[in-house]
Design a protein around this motif. Structure first.
Motif, mmCIF file in Angstrom:
data_model
loop_
_atom_site.group_PDB
_atom_site.id
_atom_site.type_symbol
_atom_site.label_atom_id
_atom_site.label_comp_id
_atom_site.label_asym_id
_atom_site.label_seq_id
_atom_site.Cartn_x
_atom_site.Cartn_y
_atom_site.Cartn_z
ATOM 1 N N ARG A 18 60.528 20.513 19.623
ATOM 2 C CA ARG A 18 59.644 21.418 18.979
ATOM 3 C C ARG A 18 60.287 21.981 17.570
ATOM 4 O O ARG A 18 59.306 22.300 16.949
ATOM 5 C CB ARG A 18 60.085 22.828 20.012
ATOM 6 N N ALA A 19 61.455 21.580 17.165
ATOM 7 C CA ALA A 19 62.031 21.961 16.059
ATOM 8 C C ALA A 19 61.465 20.993 14.972
ATOM 9 O O ALA A 19 61.039 21.256 13.665
ATOM 10 C CB ALA A 19 63.473 21.991 16.019
ATOM 11 N N HIS A 20 61.293 19.876 15.603
ATOM 12 C CA HIS A 20 60.684 18.942 14.438
ATOM 13 C C HIS A 20 59.180 19.151 14.303
ATOM 14 O O HIS A 20 58.848 19.174 13.247
ATOM 15 C CB HIS A 20 60.566 17.424 15.275
ATOM 16 N N VAL A 21 58.376 19.517 15.189
ATOM 17 C CA VAL A 21 57.125 20.081 14.952
ATOM 18 C C VAL A 21 57.052 21.315 14.156
ATOM 19 O O VAL A 21 56.285 21.341 13.051
ATOM 20 C CB VAL A 21 56.288 20.264 16.470
ATOM 21 N N LEU A 22 57.922 22.278 14.385
ATOM 22 C CA LEU A 22 57.894 23.519 13.645
ATOM 23 C C LEU A 22 58.260 22.950 12.130
ATOM 24 O O LEU A 22 57.630 23.629 11.371
ATOM 25 C CB LEU A 22 58.634 24.428 14.325
ATOM 26 N N ALA A 23 59.396 22.303 11.958
ATOM 27 C CA ALA A 23 59.732 21.941 10.653
ATOM 28 C C ALA A 23 58.697 21.267 10.011
ATOM 29 O O ALA A 23 58.377 21.556 8.728
ATOM 30 C CB ALA A 23 60.930 21.149 10.561
ATOM 31 N N GLY A 24 57.877 20.471 10.556
ATOM 32 C CA GLY A 24 56.537 19.581 9.838
ATOM 33 C C GLY A 24 55.629 20.631 9.574
ATOM 34 O O GLY A 24 54.669 20.142 8.709
ATOM 35 N N ALA A 29 57.883 23.943 0.447
ATOM 36 C CA ALA A 29 58.792 24.909 -0.357
ATOM 37 C C ALA A 29 59.892 25.407 0.511
ATOM 38 O O ALA A 29 61.206 25.756 -0.002
ATOM 39 C CB ALA A 29 58.212 26.064 -1.074
ATOM 40 N N THR A 30 59.682 25.636 1.468
ATOM 41 C CA THR A 30 60.706 26.245 2.745
ATOM 42 C C THR A 30 61.579 24.934 3.243
ATOM 43 O O THR A 30 62.705 25.164 3.308
ATOM 44 C CB THR A 30 59.941 26.883 3.930
ATOM 45 N N THR A 31 61.062 24.012 3.291
ATOM 46 C CA THR A 31 61.996 22.848 3.995
ATOM 47 C C THR A 31 62.301 21.846 3.045
ATOM 48 O O THR A 31 63.226 20.950 3.188
ATOM 49 C CB THR A 31 61.272 22.232 5.082
ATOM 50 N N ALA A 32 61.803 21.896 1.641
ATOM 51 C CA ALA A 32 62.310 20.830 0.816
ATOM 52 C C ALA A 32 63.647 20.501 0.556
ATOM 53 O O ALA A 32 64.333 21.547 0.203
ATOM 54 C CB ALA A 32 61.397 20.828 -0.465
ATOM 55 N N GLY A 33 64.319 19.575 0.564
ATOM 56 C CA GLY A 33 65.877 19.300 0.488
ATOM 57 C C GLY A 33 66.584 19.877 1.507
ATOM 58 O O GLY A 33 67.864 20.001 1.413
ATOM 59 N N GLN A 34 66.160 20.486 2.617
ATOM 60 C CA GLN A 34 66.848 20.900 3.762
ATOM 61 C C GLN A 34 66.995 20.349 4.821
ATOM 62 O O GLN A 34 66.170 19.445 5.196
ATOM 63 C CB GLN A 34 66.226 22.295 4.031
ATOM 64 N N ARG A 35 68.109 20.396 5.429
ATOM 65 C CA ARG A 35 68.651 19.796 6.754
ATOM 66 C C ARG A 35 68.059 20.913 7.624
ATOM 67 O O ARG A 35 68.815 22.097 7.555
ATOM 68 C CB ARG A 35 69.848 19.222 6.827
ATOM 69 N N ILE A 36 67.589 20.710 8.957
ATOM 70 C CA ILE A 36 67.390 21.516 9.994
ATOM 71 C C ILE A 36 68.127 21.192 11.189
ATOM 72 O O ILE A 36 67.747 20.005 11.895
ATOM 73 C CB ILE A 36 66.004 21.910 10.378
ATOM 74 N N ILE A 37 69.238 21.648 11.716
ATOM 75 C CA ILE A 37 70.207 21.167 12.678
ATOM 76 C C ILE A 37 69.968 21.822 14.001
ATOM 77 O O ILE A 37 70.131 23.174 13.954
ATOM 78 C CB ILE A 37 71.726 20.944 12.348
#
Length: 95
Positions: A18-24, A29-37
């Protein structure tokens, strides 16, 4: 006194998906260069994790291997995030 805490962070693979789909679907601009753990503050002991892994291995027909190879790592100190340290809650990023 009580034994030292030896635990692992756990996550349900469905939550990872779910997190993978949501992050995609978030703006770049919200996720560029970010890691979501994705993880939970809930921790389980290495003994409990080993017991669960042994149970699952036995269900899959690996009775002998489960007993011989699956052992708790009671010397584990948490790795990069030491046991007792606070992880960062990123749930808000996924909304």
């Amino acid at each position: 006194g009580e034994a030292p805490v030896q635990s692992r962070l756990c996550v349900d693979i469905r939550d990872v998906a779910r997190a993978h789909v949501l992050a995609g679907t978030l703006p770049t601009a919200t996720t560029a260069g970010q890691r979501i753990i994705v993880s939970s503050e809930a921790r389980i002991s290495s003994e409990a994790a080993a017991e669960e892994f042994r149970r699952i291995a036995k269900e899959c027909g690996f009775d002998k291997e489960a007993e011989e190879l699956i052992r708790p790592d009671t010397d584990f100190d948490g790795g990069a995030i030491k046991i007792g340290d606070k992880e960062v809650d990123a749930e808000g990023r996924l909304k």
